[in-house]
Design a protein around this motif. Structure first.
Motif, PDB file in Angstrom:
ATOM      1  N   CYS A   1       0.868  -1.186   0.000  1.00  0.00           N
ATOM      2  CA  CYS A   1       0.000   0.000   0.000  1.00  0.00           C
ATOM      3  C   CYS A   1       0.901   1.231   0.000  1.00  0.00           C
ATOM      4  N   LEU A   2       0.387   2.382   0.347  1.00  0.00           N
ATOM      5  CA  LEU A   2       1.189   3.604   0.276  1.00  0.00           C
ATOM      6  C   LEU A   2       2.117   3.742   1.486  1.00  0.00           C
ATOM      7  N   GLY A   3       1.531   3.685   2.689  1.00  0.00           N
ATOM      8  CA  GLY A   3       2.305   3.958   3.901  1.00  0.00           C
ATOM      9  C   GLY A   3       2.872   2.734   4.590  1.00  0.00           C
ATOM     10  N   ASN A   4       2.328   1.566   4.274  1.00  0.00           N
ATOM     11  CA  ASN A   4       2.674   0.305   4.971  1.00  0.00           C
ATOM     12  C   ASN A   4       2.396   0.402   6.464  1.00  0.00           C
ATOM     13  N   ILE A   5       1.360   1.192   6.819  1.00  0.00           N
ATOM     14  CA  ILE A   5       0.982   1.228   8.242  1.00  0.00           C
ATOM     15  C   ILE A   5      -0.502   0.927   8.465  1.00  0.00           C
ATOM     16  N   CYS A   6      -1.341   1.037   7.439  1.00  0.00           N
ATOM     17  CA  CYS A   6      -2.779   0.768   7.636  1.00  0.00           C
ATOM     18  C   CYS A   6      -3.233  -0.515   6.933  1.00  0.00           C
ATOM     19  N   ARG A   7      -3.225  -0.511   5.585  1.00  0.00           N
ATOM     20  CA  ARG A   7      -3.819  -1.623   4.838  1.00  0.00           C
ATOM     21  C   ARG A   7      -2.892  -2.828   4.689  1.00  0.00           C
TER      22      ARG A   7
ATOM     23  N   ASN B   1       5.333   5.053  -0.254  1.00  0.00           N
ATOM     24  CA  ASN B   1       5.612   6.489  -0.076  1.00  0.00           C
ATOM     25  C   ASN B   1       6.714   6.828   0.925  1.00  0.00           C
TER      26      ASN B   1
ATOM     27  N   TYR C   1       6.940   7.443   3.951  1.00  0.00           N
ATOM     28  CA  TYR C   1       6.746   8.399   5.056  1.00  0.00           C
ATOM     29  C   TYR C   1       6.810   7.754   6.438  1.00  0.00           C
ATOM     30  N   HIS C   2       6.566   6.466   6.512  1.00  0.00           N
ATOM     31  CA  HIS C   2       6.422   5.842   7.841  1.00  0.00           C
ATOM     32  C   HIS C   2       7.394   4.687   8.074  1.00  0.00           C
TER      33      HIS C   2
ATOM     34  N   ASP D   1      -8.389   3.647   1.458  1.00  0.00           N
ATOM     35  CA  ASP D   1      -7.382   4.058   2.436  1.00  0.00           C
ATOM     36  C   ASP D   1      -8.092   4.558   3.700  1.00  0.00           C
ATOM     37  N   PRO D   2      -7.917   3.855   4.840  1.00  0.00           N
ATOM     38  CA  PRO D   2      -8.640   4.255   6.049  1.00  0.00           C
ATOM     39  C   PRO D   2      -7.922   5.345   6.838  1.00  0.00           C
ATOM     40  N   TRP D   3      -6.753   5.765   6.396  1.00  0.00           N
ATOM     41  CA  TRP D   3      -5.825   6.650   7.121  1.00  0.00           C
ATOM     42  C   TRP D   3      -6.491   7.921   7.642  1.00  0.00           C
ATOM     43  N   TYR D   4      -7.330   8.548   6.838  1.00  0.00           N
ATOM     44  CA  TYR D   4      -7.921   9.825   7.249  1.00  0.00           C
ATOM     45  C   TYR D   4      -9.241   9.677   7.998  1.00  0.00           C
TER      46      TYR D   4
END
Ligand code: 4NP
Length: 152
Positions: free
Chosen positions: A3-9, A36, A38-39, A119-122
């Motif tokens: 995924c993008l951040g590798n912290i949620c999905r 991305n 970022y994390h 994306d559940p991040w927000y």
């Protein structure tokens, strides 16, 4: 699982798949990464950890890492959580990009429908539960499809 951040999905996807692999005694490797950066080094989002724990899965020891072109050498299938993630994978992999290895995860449930895992991040907690359900179904289908092939 990417995924993008590798912290949620994708940490949920790694945890769910690892759990099913263990249940089925399969000799498969699963990992997750983000595009991305970022994390990097962070543990999964607390709500991903919570939703996993509610379902009996501990993802607390995972740490975010960057997706790399080398992942095309290490893995047979690269599941992207969403279409924008596939674009990022293409960009990162450059000449190593192999379209035959990249799949949209939800194509395992709705083939060809191009459904993203949102994306559940927000958003608030219910989004994480919804994401869990979607990923769980896709992983169940993957196990059915490939584990059956292995035993044939
Ligand atoms: P994920 O969610 O891709 O499911 O891990 C995100 C987490 C963080 C960011 C984007 C998506 N971010 O831009 O920081």
């Amino acid at each position: 699982m990417v995924c993008l951040g590798n912290i949620c999905r994708s940490p949920l996807a790694e945890g769910i798949m690892a759990h099913k692999i263990q249940e089925q005694y399969l000799n498969w490797q699963v990992d997750s990464a983000g595009t991305n950066g970022y994390h990097v080094g962070e543990a999964p989002h607390r709500l991903s950890q919570k939703v996993a724990a509610v379902n009996g899965i501990d993802i607390g020891k995972q740490r975010a890492r960057d997706f790399s072109a080398l992942d095309f050498e290490k893995f047979d299938i690269i599941y992207a959580m969403a279409k924008d993630v596939i674009d990022e994978i293409k960009w990162i992999a450059g000449k190593s990009f192999d379209a035959g290895k990249v799949k949209l995860l939800m194509d395992e449930v709705y083939p060809g429908k191009k459904v993203d895992v949102p994306d559940p991040w927000y958003g608030p907690e219910p989004g994480y539960h919804e994401v869990y359900k979607m990923i769980d179904k896709a992983c169940e289908n993957i196990i059915k499809k490939y584990a059956e092939q292995e035993t044939k």
